[in-house]
Motif scaffolding. Structure first.
Motif, PDB file in Angstrom:
ATOM      1  N   ARG A  88      35.767  31.061  40.470  1.00 20.24           N
ATOM      2  CA  ARG A  88      35.713  31.677  39.143  1.00 20.24           C
ATOM      3  C   ARG A  88      37.115  32.020  38.625  1.00 20.24           C
ATOM      4  NH1 ARG A  88      30.427  33.750  37.638  1.00 20.24           N
ATOM      5  NH2 ARG A  88      28.915  33.528  39.348  1.00 20.24           N
ATOM      6  N   ILE A  89      37.987  32.468  39.506  1.00 16.21           N
ATOM      7  CA  ILE A  89      39.365  32.758  39.094  1.00 16.21           C
ATOM      8  C   ILE A  89      40.074  31.468  38.707  1.00 16.21           C
ATOM      9  CG2 ILE A  89      41.610  33.632  39.839  1.00 16.21           C
ATOM     10  CD1 ILE A  89      40.042  35.481  41.791  1.00 16.21           C
ATOM     11  N   SER A  90      39.927  30.449  39.525  1.00 16.56           N
ATOM     12  CA  SER A  90      40.651  29.194  39.316  1.00 16.56           C
ATOM     13  C   SER A  90      40.113  28.412  38.131  1.00 16.56           C
ATOM     14  CB  SER A  90      40.559  28.325  40.575  1.00 16.56           C
ATOM     15  OG  SER A  90      41.089  28.991  41.697  1.00 16.56           O
ATOM     16  N   LYS A  91      38.808  28.290  38.049  1.00 14.82           N
ATOM     17  CA  LYS A  91      38.193  27.416  37.059  1.00 14.82           C
ATOM     18  C   LYS A  91      37.969  28.097  35.713  1.00 14.82           C
ATOM     19  CE  LYS A  91      35.658  25.006  40.748  1.00 14.82           C
ATOM     20  NZ  LYS A  91      36.229  23.663  40.643  1.00 14.82           N
ATOM     21  N   GLU A  92      37.628  29.413  35.738  1.00 12.52           N
ATOM     22  CA  GLU A  92      37.297  30.137  34.515  1.00 12.52           C
ATOM     23  C   GLU A  92      38.352  31.160  34.117  1.00 12.52           C
ATOM     24  OE1 GLU A  92      33.485  32.019  34.965  1.00 12.52           O
ATOM     25  OE2 GLU A  92      32.664  30.344  36.106  1.00 12.52           O
ATOM     26  N   SER A  93      39.293  31.438  35.018  1.00 16.42           N
ATOM     27  CA  SER A  93      40.266  32.521  34.842  1.00 16.42           C
ATOM     28  C   SER A  93      39.543  33.852  34.636  1.00 16.42           C
ATOM     29  CB  SER A  93      41.212  32.237  33.663  1.00 16.42           C
ATOM     30  OG  SER A  93      42.380  33.018  33.756  1.00 16.42           O
ATOM     31  N   ASP A  94      38.527  34.082  35.451  1.00 16.61           N
ATOM     32  CA  ASP A  94      37.664  35.255  35.331  1.00 16.61           C
ATOM     33  C   ASP A  94      38.405  36.532  35.738  1.00 16.61           C
ATOM     34  OD1 ASP A  94      35.573  37.261  36.035  1.00 16.61           O
ATOM     35  OD2 ASP A  94      34.215  35.609  35.544  1.00 16.61           O
ATOM     36  N   ASN A  95      38.489  37.486  34.808  1.00 22.15           N
ATOM     37  CA  ASN A  95      39.194  38.737  35.070  1.00 22.15           C
ATOM     38  C   ASN A  95      38.498  39.579  36.129  1.00 22.15           C
ATOM     39  OD1 ASN A  95      41.043  38.023  33.137  1.00 22.15           O
ATOM     40  ND2 ASN A  95      40.452  39.594  31.656  1.00 22.15           N
ATOM     41  N   VAL A  96      37.171  39.655  36.050  1.00 18.92           N
ATOM     42  CA  VAL A  96      36.435  40.482  37.005  1.00 18.92           C
ATOM     43  C   VAL A  96      36.533  39.895  38.407  1.00 18.92           C
ATOM     44  CG1 VAL A  96      34.162  41.344  37.672  1.00 18.92           C
ATOM     45  CG2 VAL A  96      34.866  41.425  35.273  1.00 18.92           C
ATOM     46  N   ALA A  97      36.440  38.570  38.528  1.00 19.53           N
ATOM     47  CA  ALA A  97      36.568  37.936  39.841  1.00 19.53           C
ATOM     48  C   ALA A  97      37.923  38.257  40.455  1.00 19.53           C
ATOM     49  CB  ALA A  97      36.386  36.424  39.714  1.00 19.53           C
ATOM     50  N   ARG A  98      38.954  38.240  39.631  1.00 17.53           N
ATOM     51  CA  ARG A  98      40.298  38.596  40.118  1.00 17.53           C
ATOM     52  C   ARG A  98      40.316  40.038  40.572  1.00 17.53           C
ATOM     53  NH1 ARG A  98      44.137  42.715  38.626  1.00 17.53           N
ATOM     54  NH2 ARG A  98      46.231  41.960  39.078  1.00 17.53           N
TER      55      ARG A  98
END
Length: 222
Positions: A88-98
């Motif tokens: 999710r961080i890599s593909k979506e740049s998801d803030n919450v996942a980070r």
């Protein structure tokens, strides 16, 4: 700011490569590197679960939950695997996942994490102010390339492959984008016969400019 590197030899210094600016979501790269490092050391597993509690969005240095990404913007008390968070961080740049990965895997960006990243980036990476340079980002991306793990695979198939560095390049590109305010960035590995790292940081520019710079560099190095 542009910085590029091929193998272990600096090809050229680039333009304003040491100028630090707001690095936006590029600052997620150090956390991806650190997660891969812990995976390689068997201190973390891809199946390990991390619970999304309210605290993960409320520690010093946490991203605001709003922004790109598909995880709920409010804590759902669900468990997310390390593999899922990396994706999710890599593909979506998801803030919450980070935030979740940061909270658990780096102990909220503890001193060990910060020293590890500083040693690789070459300068202290401001995890709260999120300032960094193209050179620093390129150094981290090169380290992720050398790890050659699940992180570099995830960065090779993102939701942003039709823009910026990878837009017109017809070989594999692993990259991480960053946007905030007037800042638009991208840093990646271009898999030519001799893969190279390119980091492009811009202020008051656009995606097409980033693509053109990447195309010009690729035209020389392919």
């Amino acid at each position: 700011d542009v910085y590029k590197r091929q193998g272990c030899v600096w090809l050229e210094a680039g333009i304003n490569e040491d100028m630090q600016m707001y690095s936006a979501s590029i600052t997620k790269l150090p956390y991806l590197y650190y997660a891969q490092k812990k995976l390689d050391e068997n201190k973390l597993s891809l199946n390990e679960k991390m619970k999304y509690i309210e605290a993960v969005n409320n520690f010093s240095g946490a991203y605001v939950p709003e922004g790109s990404g598909s995880i709920s913007k409010t804590a759902d008390n669900q468990d997310y695997s390390v593999q899922d968070l990396i994706n999710r961080i890599s593909k979506e740049s998801d803030n919450v996942a980070r935030n979740i990965l940061n909270y658990y895997a780096t102990n909220q960006s503890d001193n060990t994490f910060q020293q590890t990243i500083e040693n690789i980036a070459g300068k202290k990476w401001d995890v709260e102010g999120r300032k960094a340079s193209a050179r620093m980002a390129g150094n981290i991306m090169e380290a992720i390339y050398e790890q050659n793990g699940v992180v570099i695979d995830a960065l090779s198939q993102t939701n942003f492959d039709n823009q910026r560095i990878s837009k017109n390049i017809n070989v594999r590109v692993a990259h991480k984008i960053g946007d905030a305010y007037d800042f638009k960035h991208d840093v990646g590995v271009v898999y030519t016969d001799s893969p190279f790292v390119i980091a492009i940081f811009t202020n008051n520019s656009n995606y097409d400019t980033i693509s053109q710079i990447a195309d010009d560099v690729y035209g020389v190095l392919k």
